[in-house]
Structures are given as structure tokens and as C-alpha cells.
Design an enzyme around this catalytic site. Structure first.
Site, PDB file in Angstrom:
ATOM      1  N   CYS A 196       0.873  -1.220   0.010  1.00 40.61           N
ATOM      2  CA  CYS A 196      -0.024   0.163   0.076  1.00 40.61           C
ATOM      3  C   CYS A 196       0.837   1.327  -0.052  1.00 40.61           C
ATOM      4  O   CYS A 196       0.564   2.292  -0.743  1.00 40.61           O
ATOM      5  CB  CYS A 196      -1.050   0.053   1.122  1.00 40.61           C
ATOM      6  N   HIS A 200      -3.044   6.193   4.530  1.00 36.94           N
ATOM      7  CA  HIS A 200      -1.626   6.509   4.914  1.00 36.94           C
ATOM      8  C   HIS A 200      -1.325   7.782   4.458  1.00 36.94           C
ATOM      9  O   HIS A 200      -1.570   8.240   3.287  1.00 36.94           O
ATOM     10  CB  HIS A 200      -0.639   5.404   4.217  1.00 36.94           C
TER      11      HIS A 200
HETATM   12  O1  L14 Z   1       2.990  -5.932   2.496  1.00 39.97           O
HETATM   13  O2  L14 Z   1       0.519  -3.809   8.557  1.00 39.97           O
HETATM   14  O3  L14 Z   1       0.782  -5.734   1.760  1.00 39.97           O
HETATM   15  O4  L14 Z   1      -0.024  -2.086   7.600  1.00 39.97           O
HETATM   16  C1  L14 Z   1       0.674  -4.132   3.755  1.00 39.97           C
HETATM   17  C2  L14 Z   1       0.091  -3.308   5.440  1.00 39.97           C
HETATM   18  C3  L14 Z   1       2.210  -5.559   5.103  1.00 39.97           C
HETATM   19  C4  L14 Z   1       1.606  -5.102   6.327  1.00 39.97           C
HETATM   20  C5  L14 Z   1       1.494  -5.837   2.528  1.00 39.97           C
HETATM   21  C6  L14 Z   1       0.634  -3.022   7.776  1.00 39.97           C
HETATM   22  C7  L14 Z   1       1.055  -5.273   4.117  1.00 39.97           C
HETATM   23  C8  L14 Z   1       1.273  -3.745   6.355  1.00 39.97           C
END
Ligand code: L14
Length: 340
Positions: free
Chosen positions: A133, A246
């Protein structure tokens, strides 16, 4: 002959991203034929709405993918590791939203606004990876700047919402806030420390060099998506007590000089980007405004005078939508339009 409808499976359909997958498929009128909602034993049996119908959640197993054209996976890396091959063997194209396949050289890692042509390479393995993300929202803003002036170096710090860690993590933030207001003990499970009223510079696990895996994902995935394997880029990823979306502070150094006005003009024309930058009116991107929307919002665009060609940006997006479900569905749309 082109199909009119495509059979779609959603793996991890009861999760925070799964919920957005359902919404985005519905909103964008994806031509869904048969729809299969899949989850673990724990969540199976419940009914979830889709286009006015109620769809039963089935238990995910090796036989779940018979007749499925597109399988959207968002149930964690271990589930993708275990079941993606069953989907591919059944003839489905897998769009995987976990980190499991992203850095495999023969698997395309796609953000449609940046490298849609990579989708063609799904044929090798039957899998297309959806990036992290934080990476997605940053590269959508970086790509047009890179095309205009060649990026030499990127320094990014993230302010990541708890929804990236799932539904339980969102509940954990609510419960902690309530506990603190009621003089009760804070309980923690999803995060290593209290997240309420705090910032935790730790997302995913630490590696030997002192970086977290989340930071290394941003570095390596950005290089892969931009097709710049030696791009100089460094990241610090921080969890903040925000429910959704985010935010990122991004410092960029380019080969060619760009003024702040140049960057604003470039980003105003960029696909997927909305410039929100009127400081005199207190207008800048914020998580609470981005949530529930599709755009990457960029603001606080200004020159960094500490280096010859520096630019600072503030980039905000809904991590569950463009950061996950929407990006995956956009990939699926191009896949069916051009290849299936
Ligand atoms: O790599 O905890 O797709 O916010 C994205 C969200 C890993 C953890 C990924 C989090 C996830 C992340």
C-alpha cells in the site's frame, strides 16, 4: 470470442481489504459472472452482500477455483503460498495482494498508472502481484516526476494507519482509546506497543540491517515498478493512531531542475493524482479526507533548497482502496479488457 462476464473469486473476503474488494467490484460495475467468496473455516457460512444479493462465504480449499477466471487473494502471504498454485492450476489468473510473490522476477508487480504494460507478463506464472500500500501511493506520484526530470534519490517517511494491519488492529486502537478514557489497563495484541496516542516506528519485522521488512518492501518494490533497479531510495515506516489512509513525507532529488510550480503542473495532469495544495486556505491532503476515495492526494509541494534539485511532497491515499482493493480491481479490469 470475448466473454461478457468473468467468474471471480475473492480469497479473504471477510477481511478489511476483502470488504473493499466487494465494494470496488460493485461500484465499478465489474462484469462479474459467478462470484465465489472464500475464507477460512472460522469465517465461512456467513452471508455477505453483493449487488443486492447475499453471497455465502465458502471454505477455501484446493478445489475452490474450478471455473474461476480471476482470483483476488488478500488473506495473507501464507494463504497465497498455499493456495495460489491451486488457482493457477484450475486456469484462474491470480491477482495477489500479499508480499509473497512481489519480488519474484518473473511475476509482474503492477500499478496501472505506472506500468500497466507489465500485465502482459501474467502468462509466465499466472500471477500478478499487487504492491504494498505505501509503495503504490508513492509511485503514482513519483512516476510523472521521474518521466519529466529523472529521479536520482528518494527519502520517504510514512505515517501508516492501523487498517493496514487488519480489522483486529482497528478494534485494538478503538479499545485502547476507550480504555484510556475509562482509566482501564490498555490491552495490546496486534502492535508491539500501545498505539493509542502514540507513534510506533516499526511495521512488519526487523531485518539484520536495522530496517523493517515494510521499509525494504518500499525500497525494492519501487525499484521494480519504476524499472530502476539501482534507484537510490531509503524509507522509515511508522504506525500512527489513524484508522484509515496512509500519509507520506517524500523528499525527491531529480537530475533536471523542477520548480514547485513545474511539479504542481506535472501532478495536476498525472493519472490517479489529485493535487490538494492551497496552504493559504489550509488545504493539504489529510487521511480523514482521503478515506473512501480513489485518488492519490498530493500537497505541500515545495522546493527543498538543501540540495540543487530537491522537492518535498506530502502524499495521502486510502490504503485499503488504492493501496489494495482498487489497485487489484484496476489490474483485473485491464486483464479482462486486453488479455482474457
Ligand atoms: O505488504 O501492517 O501488503 O500495515 C501491507 C500492510 C504488510 C503489512 C503488505 C501493515 C502489508 C502492512
Amino acid at each position: 470470442m470475448k466473454k461478457e462476464k468473468y467468474n471471480v473469486a475473492v480469497v479473504g473476503v471477510t477481511g478489511a481489504v476483502g470488504e473493499q474488494m466487494r465494494e470496488v467490484l460493485e461500484e465499478r460495475l465489474f462484469p462479474v459472472g459467478e462470484l465465489r467468496f472464500l475464507a477460512s473455516e472460522r469465517s465461512a457460512g456467513q452471508f455477505l452482500p453483493f449487488n443486492g444479493n447475499r453471497v455465502r462465504v465458502e471454505v477455501l480449499d484446493e478445489d475452490s477455483f474450478e471455473g474461476i477466471d480471476v482470483a483476488l487473494f488478500s488473506a495473507g502471504g501464507s494463504v497465497s503460498a498455499k493456495f495460489a498454485s491451486a488457482a493457477v492450476a484450475a486456469g484462474s489468473v491470480v491477482i495477489d495482494n500479499t508480499a509473497y510473490f512481489r519480488m519474484e522476477p518473473d511475476i509482474p508487480l503492477v500499478v496501472p498508472e505506472v506500468n500497466a504494460s507489465e500485465i502482459a507478463n501474467y502468462k509466465t506464472r499466472g500471477v500478478i502481484a499487487n504492491p504494498n500500500c505505501s509503495t503504490i501511493q508513492m509511485v503514482v506520484a513519483l512516476k510523472p516526476i521521474h518521466d519529466a526530470a529523472r529521479i536520482k534519490r528518494v527519502v520517504v517517511s510514512t505515517y501508516q494507519s492501523v487498517s493496514g494491519a487488519g480489522r483486529k488492529a482497528m478494534e485494538e486502537l478503538s479499545h485502547q482509546v476507550a480504555a484510556l478514557f475509562n482509566g482501564k489497563e490498555v490491552e495490546k495484541e496486534k502492535f508491539p506497543h500501545q498505539i493509542a496516542f502514540n507513534c510506533i516506528p516499526h511495521i512488519d519485522v526487523f531485518t539484520d540491517g536495522g530496517y523493517t521488512k515494510e521499509e525494504l518492501k518500499m525500497v525494492n518494490e519501487t525499484r521494480k515498478i519504476l524499472g530502476e533497479p539501482s534507484l537510490r531510495i531509503t524509507a522509515t515506516t511508522v504506525r500512527v493512531p489513524v484508522f484509515c489512509s496512509h500519509s507520506e513525507s517524500v523528499n525527491v532529488e531529480t537530475e533536471k531542475k523542477l520548480t514547485a510550480a513545474d511539479v504542481k503542473a506535472i501532478l495536476r495532469k498525472a493519472p490517479g493524482v489529485m493535487v490538494a495544495d492551497e496552504p493559504e486556505k489550509n488545504v493539504y491532503p489529510m487521511a480523514i479526507d482521503a478515506t473512501g476515495t480513489d485518488a492519490i492526494f498530493v500537497g505541500r509541494i515545495r522546493e527543498d533548497d538543501s540540495v540543487p534539485n530537491g522537492i518535498n511532497l506530502w502524499v495521502v491515499a486510502d490504503n485499503l482502496r488504492k493501496g489494495a482493493a482498487l489497485n487489484a480491481v484496476q489490474i483485473a479490469e485491464i486483464l479482462i479488457r486486453d488479455y482474457l
